[in-house]
Write a protein that holds these residues in place. Structure first.
Motif, short mmCIF file in Angstrom:
data_model
loop_
_atom_site.label_atom_id
_atom_site.label_comp_id
_atom_site.label_asym_id
_atom_site.label_seq_id
_atom_site.Cartn_x
_atom_site.Cartn_y
_atom_site.Cartn_z
N LEU A 38 0.81 -1.22 0.00
CA LEU A 38 0.00 0.00 0.00
C LEU A 38 0.84 1.27 0.00
O LEU A 38 0.31 2.36 -0.25
N GLY A 39 2.12 1.14 0.31
CA GLY A 39 3.01 2.30 0.26
C GLY A 39 2.86 3.26 1.42
O GLY A 39 3.19 4.45 1.29
N TYR A 40 2.43 2.78 2.57
CA TYR A 40 2.25 3.66 3.73
C TYR A 40 3.60 3.94 4.40
O TYR A 40 4.53 3.14 4.31
N ASP A 41 3.68 5.09 5.09
CA ASP A 41 4.93 5.46 5.74
C ASP A 41 5.06 4.79 7.11
O ASP A 41 4.14 4.12 7.59
N ASP A 42 6.23 4.99 7.74
CA ASP A 42 6.52 4.33 9.01
C ASP A 42 5.57 4.76 10.12
O ASP A 42 5.22 3.96 11.00
N GLY A 43 5.17 6.04 10.10
CA GLY A 43 4.28 6.52 11.14
C GLY A 43 2.93 5.83 11.11
O GLY A 43 2.40 5.40 12.15
N LEU A 44 2.37 5.69 9.90
CA LEU A 44 1.09 5.01 9.77
C LEU A 44 1.23 3.52 10.09
O LEU A 44 0.35 2.91 10.71
N HIS A 45 2.37 2.95 9.71
CA HIS A 45 2.64 1.55 10.05
C HIS A 45 2.59 1.35 11.56
O HIS A 45 1.95 0.42 12.07
N ALA A 46 3.26 2.24 12.29
CA ALA A 46 3.26 2.12 13.75
C ALA A 46 1.86 2.28 14.32
O ALA A 46 1.47 1.55 15.25
N MET A 47 1.07 3.22 13.78
CA MET A 47 -0.29 3.42 14.25
C MET A 47 -1.13 2.15 14.08
O MET A 47 -1.97 1.83 14.91
N LEU A 48 -0.88 1.42 13.00
CA LEU A 48 -1.66 0.23 12.71
C LEU A 48 -1.13 -1.01 13.44
O LEU A 48 -1.84 -2.00 13.56
N ALA A 49 0.09 -0.95 13.90
CA ALA A 49 0.72 -2.12 14.51
C ALA A 49 0.61 -2.14 16.03
O ALA A 49 0.43 -3.20 16.63
N VAL A 50 0.76 -1.00 16.65
CA VAL A 50 0.86 -0.95 18.11
C VAL A 50 -0.54 -0.90 18.73
O VAL A 50 -1.35 -0.06 18.35
N PRO A 51 -0.85 -1.78 19.68
CA PRO A 51 -2.18 -1.78 20.29
C PRO A 51 -2.48 -0.45 20.97
O PRO A 51 -1.61 0.18 21.56
N ARG A 52 -3.75 -0.04 20.88
CA ARG A 52 -4.14 1.20 21.54
C ARG A 52 -4.15 1.07 23.06
O ARG A 52 -3.90 2.01 23.78
N ARG A 53 -4.50 -0.10 23.55
CA ARG A 53 -4.62 -0.25 25.01
C ARG A 53 -4.37 -1.71 25.38
O ARG A 53 -4.84 -2.61 24.70
N GLU A 54 -3.63 -1.92 26.46
CA GLU A 54 -3.38 -3.26 26.98
C GLU A 54 -3.58 -3.24 28.49
O GLU A 54 -3.19 -2.28 29.16
N THR A 67 -7.74 -22.59 49.81
CA THR A 67 -6.46 -22.00 49.43
C THR A 67 -6.69 -20.92 48.37
O THR A 67 -7.74 -20.86 47.73
N GLN A 68 -5.68 -20.06 48.21
CA GLN A 68 -5.77 -18.99 47.22
C GLN A 68 -4.71 -19.18 46.15
O GLN A 68 -3.60 -19.66 46.43
N GLN A 69 -5.05 -18.79 44.95
CA GLN A 69 -4.13 -18.89 43.82
C GLN A 69 -4.35 -17.67 42.93
O GLN A 69 -5.47 -17.17 42.82
N VAL A 70 -3.29 -17.17 42.33
CA VAL A 70 -3.39 -16.01 41.45
C VAL A 70 -3.04 -16.41 40.03
O VAL A 70 -1.99 -17.02 39.78
N PHE A 71 -3.94 -16.10 39.10
CA PHE A 71 -3.72 -16.35 37.68
C PHE A 71 -3.47 -15.01 36.98
O PHE A 71 -3.87 -13.95 37.47
N ILE A 72 -2.85 -15.07 35.81
CA ILE A 72 -2.54 -13.86 35.04
C ILE A 72 -3.49 -13.78 33.85
O ILE A 72 -3.63 -14.73 33.09
N GLY A 73 -4.14 -12.64 33.74
CA GLY A 73 -5.06 -12.41 32.63
C GLY A 73 -4.67 -11.18 31.83
O GLY A 73 -3.96 -10.29 32.32
N HIS A 74 -5.12 -11.12 30.58
CA HIS A 74 -4.81 -10.00 29.69
C HIS A 74 -6.07 -9.59 28.92
O HIS A 74 -6.94 -10.42 28.64
N ARG A 75 -6.14 -8.31 28.58
CA ARG A 75 -7.10 -7.82 27.58
C ARG A 75 -6.37 -6.79 26.74
O ARG A 75 -5.81 -5.82 27.27
N VAL A 76 -6.34 -7.01 25.44
CA VAL A 76 -5.66 -6.12 24.50
C VAL A 76 -6.68 -5.56 23.52
O VAL A 76 -7.44 -6.32 22.90
N GLN A 77 -6.71 -4.25 23.40
CA GLN A 77 -7.54 -3.58 22.40
C GLN A 77 -6.61 -3.05 21.32
O GLN A 77 -5.93 -2.04 21.52
N HIS A 78 -6.58 -3.73 20.20
CA HIS A 78 -5.63 -3.36 19.16
C HIS A 78 -6.03 -2.08 18.45
O HIS A 78 -5.19 -1.22 18.18
N SER A 79 -7.30 -1.93 18.12
CA SER A 79 -7.75 -0.75 17.38
C SER A 79 -9.15 -0.36 17.82
O SER A 79 -10.00 -1.21 18.08
#
Length: 432
Positions: A38-54, A67-79
């Motif tokens: 598509l010929g996009y520049d590096d700035g637009l590439h970064a905008m499209l690649a890096v998640p907005r929120r994690e 007993t108690q145990q702790v698990f690790i969870g994630h939520r990623v909002q890419h766009s």
């Protein structure tokens, strides 16, 4: 002036190039290839690649024994450019932040390709759900929902089922969010039970979408209608119904596998009988009307259609040269590595990419969200007709783009999806 990057720029460059798991590497490479076309520049590439929120959270659980145990969870909002984020929640021991990042990115492209007004998201908790009792699973789900409560909601981010989760888990998430809100919020999740505002056809939507495009793909490569054969890797949420719908379409499913093993019958498996066997035993192995098959050999069978519908990265540079199917339809997310993709293309196989092939689930999730917002529910035929129309239009768009630009279906699908998200971003501009 120096060539040293500012810390923020260094972080962006690192995300784009370094330290990723293989599945995230593949997602990044696919995006980079589309950016180049598509010929996009590096700035637009970064905008499209890096998640907005994690968000990464600790999820404490009180076990039944106190007993108690702790698990690790994630939520990623890419766009969030084209609408609220959308994506599943998986419970699996293999959940990592990089895996969730990759899956969220693919959800963005999937939604854009199918012209659904969402961005991509994904979530998960690193655990084996089979190791928890039902009451433990409910407590964990409610605590995880509470931890990610600030970033989810019907206008923000709408979870759905994925590996290790189901409509019951969605009901718990719905209730937890609604109790915190002080009123019932049916649009906060999709894939929920019909009695709580779920949509008819949602449970089998991904499988129906897979079969819709599989039939179009077989026609595209001129495989004769009679005597078509298929192998399906996975007999869970996607593979089980996909095998049934393929059989309904007069395609002989000769092999099926799950995490425990694989079975084969050259004359075609009776899917309903196999399903009964799995309901009783929990696995496909031991099915009396089939012979055992080493699971890795399923991917290499001489069939017309191969449907990898289990997990990521199963077709690799090592086994791709031995894949003999004319058409591969990706029912799972990311089942084919980038290097394997190139081998399959050189060998003349047609690969229908995941962001098109398995998009039926998010399409009907969108339908469920719309129905919930309107408090008006469609019948099963309405849902099926709308799903068929969406999948067919996306197939036509991808095939047309592939022909015009001289691309594979995966590259064409990525170019279409990335272009739509980029156009939306450019129209909105950058704030402030």
């Amino acid at each position: 002036m120096t060539d040293t990057l500012a810390p923020a720029a260094q972080a962006t460059a690192s995300f784009l190039t370094d330290g990723a798991t293989s599945v995230l590497d593949d997602a990044k490479r696919q995006l980079a290839a589309a950016i180049d076309i598509l010929g996009y520049d590096d700035g637009l590439h970064a905008m499209l690649a890096v998640p907005r929120r994690e968000m990464t959270v600790g999820v404490p659980l009180r076990r039944d024994d106190g007993t108690q145990q702790v698990f690790i969870g994630h939520r990623v909002q890419h766009s969030l450019t084209r609408g609220p984020a959308k994506g599943g929640v998986r419970y699996s021991p293999h959940v990592t932040l990089d895996e969730v990042r990759a899956l969220a990115m693919w959800m963005t492209w999937k939604c854009a390709l199918l012209d659904v007004p969402y961005g991509g998201a994904k979530g998960g908790v690193a655990l084996d759900p089979a190791a928890l009792s039902m009451s433990e699973l409910e407590r964990l789900t409610r605590r995880f929902t509470t931890e990610i409560l600030p970033i989810i909601g019907p206008e923000r981010d709408i979870p759905a089922p994925d590996i290790g989760t189901d409509e019951r888990v969605m009901a718990w998430m719905l209730d937890t969010y609604s109790v915190a809100s002080g009123y019932t919020v049916p649009g906060v999740v999709t894939g929920k039970p019909l009695a709580l505002g779920g949509s008819r056809g949602r449970a089998s939507a991904t499988s129906r979408g897979v079969v819709h495009v599989a039939l179009r793909a077989l026609e595209h490569v001129a495989v004769p209608a009679s005597g078509r054969t298929a192998a399906v890797q996975g007999f869970g949420k996607v593979g089980r119904d996909a095998a049934k719908f393929l059989t309904d379409a007069d395609i002989s499913v000769v092999a099926i596998s799950d995490q425990y093993g694989a079975v084969y019958n050259g004359a075609g498996l009776n899917i309903l009988d196999l399903a009964d066997h799995v309901d009783k035993t929990g696995r496909v192995v031991g099915f009396s009307a089939a012979e055992a098959l080493p699971p890795h050999e399923l991917l290499e069978l001489d069939v017309d259609l191969l449907v990898p519908a289990a997990v990521e990265s199963v077709i690799t540079v090592e086994n791709a040269p031995r894949v003999r199917a004319s058409v591969i339809v990706e029912g799972a997310n990311g089942p084919t590595s980038t290097a394997a993709d190139e081998i399959l293309a050189r060998n003349g196989a047609l690969v229908v990419p995941d962001i098109l092939a398995n998009a039926g689930g998010v399409v009907v999730s969108y339908f469920e969200w719309v129905q919930g917002n309107q408090a008006y529910w469609w019948n099963a035929q309405d849902v099926e007709d709308r799903l068929s129309e969406k999948m067919s239009r996306a197939w036509d768009d991808v095939v047309s783009t592939a022909r015009i630009r001289g691309l594979t279906l995966r590259a064409a699908a990525m170019v279409l999806a990335v272009e739509r998200v980029a156009d939306a971003h450019l129209l909105r501009g950058l704030y402030p």
